[in-house]
Design a protein around this motif. Structure first.
Motif, mmCIF file in Angstrom:
data_model
loop_
_atom_site.group_PDB
_atom_site.id
_atom_site.type_symbol
_atom_site.label_atom_id
_atom_site.label_comp_id
_atom_site.label_asym_id
_atom_site.label_seq_id
_atom_site.Cartn_x
_atom_site.Cartn_y
_atom_site.Cartn_z
ATOM 1 N N ALA A 164 0.838 -1.197 0.000
ATOM 2 C CA ALA A 164 0.000 0.000 0.000
ATOM 3 C C ALA A 164 0.867 1.238 0.000
ATOM 4 C CB ALA A 164 -0.920 0.008 1.224
ATOM 5 N N GLY A 165 0.280 2.352 -0.378
ATOM 6 C CA GLY A 165 0.958 3.638 -0.335
ATOM 7 C C GLY A 165 -0.074 4.718 -0.128
ATOM 8 N N ILE A 166 0.130 5.599 0.841
ATOM 9 C CA ILE A 166 -0.866 6.636 1.110
ATOM 10 C C ILE A 166 -0.313 8.046 0.949
ATOM 11 C CG2 ILE A 166 -2.072 5.100 2.712
ATOM 12 C CD1 ILE A 166 -1.035 6.903 5.014
ATOM 13 N N GLU A 167 0.955 8.168 0.501
ATOM 14 C CA GLU A 167 1.511 9.504 0.288
ATOM 15 C C GLU A 167 0.888 10.093 -0.981
ATOM 16 O OE1 GLU A 167 3.462 12.722 -1.270
ATOM 17 O OE2 GLU A 167 3.720 10.792 -2.287
ATOM 18 N N SER A 168 0.394 11.341 -0.892
ATOM 19 C CA SER A 168 -0.272 11.969 -2.030
ATOM 20 C C SER A 168 -0.263 13.486 -1.882
ATOM 21 C CB SER A 168 -1.714 11.451 -2.136
ATOM 22 O OG SER A 168 -2.319 11.866 -3.340
ATOM 23 N N GLY A 169 0.940 14.039 -1.620
ATOM 24 C CA GLY A 169 1.041 15.479 -1.464
ATOM 25 C C GLY A 169 0.186 15.977 -0.316
ATOM 26 N N ASP A 170 -0.551 17.069 -0.548
ATOM 27 C CA ASP A 170 -1.414 17.615 0.488
ATOM 28 C C ASP A 170 -2.546 16.669 0.842
ATOM 29 O OD1 ASP A 170 0.082 19.879 0.599
ATOM 30 O OD2 ASP A 170 -1.380 21.210 -0.345
ATOM 31 N N ALA A 171 -2.801 15.698 -0.028
ATOM 32 C CA ALA A 171 -3.898 14.745 0.192
ATOM 33 C C ALA A 171 -3.408 13.435 0.808
ATOM 34 C CB ALA A 171 -4.607 14.460 -1.130
ATOM 35 N N THR A 172 -2.200 13.423 1.336
ATOM 36 C CA THR A 172 -1.666 12.209 1.949
ATOM 37 C C THR A 172 -2.636 11.654 2.994
ATOM 38 O OG1 THR A 172 0.644 12.802 1.575
ATOM 39 C CG2 THR A 172 0.203 11.293 3.397
ATOM 40 N N GLY A 173 -2.883 10.375 2.907
ATOM 41 C CA GLY A 173 -3.772 9.710 3.844
ATOM 42 C C GLY A 173 -5.063 9.219 3.231
ATOM 43 N N TRP A 174 -5.466 9.790 2.069
ATOM 44 C CA TRP A 174 -6.772 9.433 1.519
ATOM 45 C C TRP A 174 -6.916 7.945 1.193
ATOM 46 C CZ3 TRP A 174 -7.633 7.072 -3.074
ATOM 47 C CH2 TRP A 174 -6.665 7.194 -4.087
ATOM 48 N N PRO A 175 -5.860 7.230 0.707
ATOM 49 C CA PRO A 175 -6.073 5.803 0.431
ATOM 50 C C PRO A 175 -6.428 5.006 1.693
ATOM 51 C CG PRO A 175 -4.140 6.597 -0.757
ATOM 52 C CD PRO A 175 -4.518 7.659 0.244
ATOM 53 N N ALA A 176 -5.930 5.451 2.844
ATOM 54 C CA ALA A 176 -6.256 4.752 4.090
ATOM 55 C C ALA A 176 -7.699 5.018 4.504
ATOM 56 C CB ALA A 176 -5.301 5.190 5.206
ATOM 57 N N THR A 177 -8.225 6.195 4.169
ATOM 58 C CA THR A 177 -9.637 6.454 4.483
ATOM 59 C C THR A 177 -10.531 5.515 3.677
ATOM 60 O OG1 THR A 177 -10.073 8.169 2.797
ATOM 61 C CG2 THR A 177 -9.083 8.892 4.865
ATOM 62 N N ASP A 178 -10.122 5.219 2.454
ATOM 63 C CA ASP A 178 -10.901 4.289 1.628
ATOM 64 C C ASP A 178 -10.942 2.899 2.262
ATOM 65 O OD1 ASP A 178 -11.373 6.285 -0.166
ATOM 66 O OD2 ASP A 178 -10.233 5.425 -1.824
ATOM 67 N N TRP A 179 -9.851 2.477 2.836
ATOM 68 C CA TRP A 179 -9.815 1.196 3.545
ATOM 69 C C TRP A 179 -10.845 1.194 4.682
ATOM 70 C CZ3 TRP A 179 -7.609 -3.633 3.770
ATOM 71 C CH2 TRP A 179 -6.598 -3.942 2.857
ATOM 72 N N ILE A 180 -10.818 2.245 5.490
ATOM 73 C CA ILE A 180 -11.746 2.322 6.622
ATOM 74 C C ILE A 180 -13.189 2.284 6.138
ATOM 75 C CG2 ILE A 180 -12.548 3.742 8.545
ATOM 76 C CD1 ILE A 180 -9.847 2.605 9.143
ATOM 77 N N GLU A 181 -13.484 3.077 5.123
ATOM 78 C CA GLU A 181 -14.846 3.168 4.602
ATOM 79 C C GLU A 181 -15.322 1.828 4.050
ATOM 80 O OE1 GLU A 181 -13.844 7.767 3.462
ATOM 81 O OE2 GLU A 181 -13.887 6.234 1.893
ATOM 82 N N ASP A 182 -14.484 1.196 3.257
ATOM 83 C CA ASP A 182 -14.845 -0.089 2.667
ATOM 84 C C ASP A 182 -15.135 -1.125 3.757
ATOM 85 O OD1 ASP A 182 -15.407 -1.164 0.202
ATOM 86 O OD2 ASP A 182 -13.342 -1.153 -0.511
ATOM 87 N N VAL A 183 -14.354 -1.090 4.822
ATOM 88 C CA VAL A 183 -14.520 -2.086 5.882
ATOM 89 C C VAL A 183 -15.681 -1.735 6.810
ATOM 90 C CG1 VAL A 183 -13.400 -3.240 7.829
ATOM 91 C CG2 VAL A 183 -12.130 -2.866 5.709
ATOM 92 N N VAL A 184 -15.950 -0.450 7.046
ATOM 93 C CA VAL A 184 -17.148 -0.078 7.817
ATOM 94 C C VAL A 184 -18.379 -0.636 7.115
ATOM 95 C CG1 VAL A 184 -18.667 1.836 8.479
ATOM 96 C CG2 VAL A 184 -16.213 2.002 8.910
#
Length: 447
Positions: A209-229
């Motif tokens: 996995a990789g969640i670095e995305s400039g000012d938007a760093t972290g968004w791929p991890a939010t997708d994980w949380i959402e999908d699993v909720v």
């Protein structure tokens, strides 16, 4: 966050500044010479309604970059050639920050493509966006369901039109590696965890996995949380979470986050979890192609990140399977996302571009270029190119599918595109545990 090579490395500061000045100049609406004779060619007949007499410029700002941006610009080339309207496009990894800076500074783009309805709503409530003009609204009513239209509706007024759609509930893998090892694609959550253990025991990293995305760093991890909720708690709890009728740190959300932690923060599966924070979104799944990683959870738009020449398909270098449900008897939970086209200006040429982007003609033009799908009802499914796109459409059309829009994109911008992202970054990095992370995000929810 669609979306998208949803966010690659940004331009250098000097480059961004230069482009911002160019966009401002281009967005002024000044004439720049007489129209091109291309507009009189037979193939331009379908674009007659959009034609202007003299060359006009319309600036568009979005998160879409790299290969996806190239296809986006290609999708409206015929429109440009036939109408005398030139689209000055800029994609940025700092969109969420810079769109506010530009708007507050009096230099917004003519059109912005918002990947988060929550962020769009913030600008609409500040009276920065133009309500949809009649021709654009007509295309919205014709081509989208009420469910999609409501995501850009604020206080009863509509400020945006959906553009692309994406299916986020996918797991990328190497069909060749699975065949070599005798591994089978899992169809349930338990099978996926058992496979993860098997891959890890083989000496290959189970998940990357990789969640670095400039000012938007972290968004791929939010997708994980959402999908699993959505899988761990179901659609009703998901909706309550988005609407904040249950707090962000509710035990139900804690349960889902801990389930994600059992994968993303598990050294047995990912090696050193901290490296996920410093690995870019674009590079996060690349070890799959090299058979150095077993699985990578990411949306259909990740197909644009594979190196040129990569064979994407069931028997290719890489492919994807549906991110399994925890309890299949409760349906097929699917997280979806998309972008929304909104305007800061209402000049005639801006309205024409916005109208075209809301049409079936543009949707089919874009789909034929591959690696893109839309919920536009005028999209000809036969025009959808690419095995992943077809798989995504099949998932969306499956009667068992229980779809929910990306939660962070629906939440207030202070949370969805700020504290949720930064909170997930700290969580993966190990500076906050699950409880502290969820408590922090809850504390930022606007009162």
């Amino acid at each position: 966050m669609a979306v998208l090579s949803r966010r690659r490395r940004a331009f250098t500061l000097a480059g961004v500044a230069a482009l911002a000045l160019a966009a401002s100049a281009c967005g002024s609406g000044n004439d720049s010479g007489s129209g091109s004779s291309n507009a009189d060619k037979p193939e331009c007949a379908p674009y007659a309604q959009y034609k202007v007499d003299k060359t006009k410029h319309v600036s568009i700002y979005a998160t879409i970059r790299d290969a996806e941006a190239d296809k986006l610009e290609q999708s409206w080339k015929q429109f440009e050639d036939c109408t005398n309207i030139k689209i000055d496009y800029e994609g940025s990894g700092e969109f969420e920050t810079q769109i506010k800076v530009r708007s507050d500074g009096g230099q917004p783009p003519d059109i912005a493509v918002f990947p988060q309805p929550g962020l769009l709503a913030t600008f609409a409530k500040s009276n920065k966006l133009k309500e949809l003009p009649a021709p654009v609204k007509a295309n919205l009513d014709k081509n989208w369901s009420k469910d999609w239209a409501k995501y850009a509706t604020v206080d009863g007024k509509v400020y945006g039109v959906p553009m692309g759609a994406n299916v986020k509930s996918l797991v990328w893998y190497s069909p060749g590696l699975f065949k070599e090892k005798g591994w089978k694609v899992p169809t349930t959550w338990d099978e996926m965890i058992k496979l993860s253990d098997t891959i890890a025991a083989s000496g290959i990293q189970a998940w990357c996995a990789g969640i670095e995305s400039g000012d938007a760093t972290g968004w791929p991890a939010t997708d994980w949380i959402e999908d699993v909720v959505l899988r761990d708690q179901g659609p009703d709890v998901y909706d309550q979470w988005v609407a904040h009728t249950i707090p962000f740190n509710d035990p139900k959300i804690f349960s889902a986050a801990e389930r994600v932690a059992s994968i993303l923060k598990n050294p047995k599966y990912v090696g050193n979890p901290k490296t996920i924070v410093t690995t870019s979104f674009q590079e996060g799944g690349l070890p799959v192609k090299d058979k150095k990683c077993g699985m990578h959870r990411q949306a259909n738009f990740y197909s644009n990140q594979w190196p040129k020449g990569t064979n994407v398909g069931p028997d290719g270098d890489v492919y994807a399977f549906y991110f399994p449900a925890i309890d299949p008897s409760k349906g097929k939970p699917v997280e979806v996302g998309g972008e929304f086209v909104s305007a800061f200006a209402d000049r005639d040429e801006v309205v024409k571009v916005q109208t075209y982007l809301a049409s079936g003609e543009w949707a089919n033009s874009k789909a034929k270029l591959g690696d893109w799908i839309s919920a536009n009802k005028s999209l000809d499914v036969s025009a959808v190119a690419g095995t992943i796109d077809k798989l995504s459409v099949q998932i969306l059309q499956d009667p068992a599918t229980v779809a929910r829009f990306d939660a962070s994109d629906l939440m207030p911008a202070q949370v969805g595109s700020k504290s949720f992202w930064t909170g997930m970054t700290d969580w993966i990095n190990g500076t906050k545990d699950t409880k502290a992370t969820l408590d922090y995000i809850e504390s930022t929810w606007p009162k």
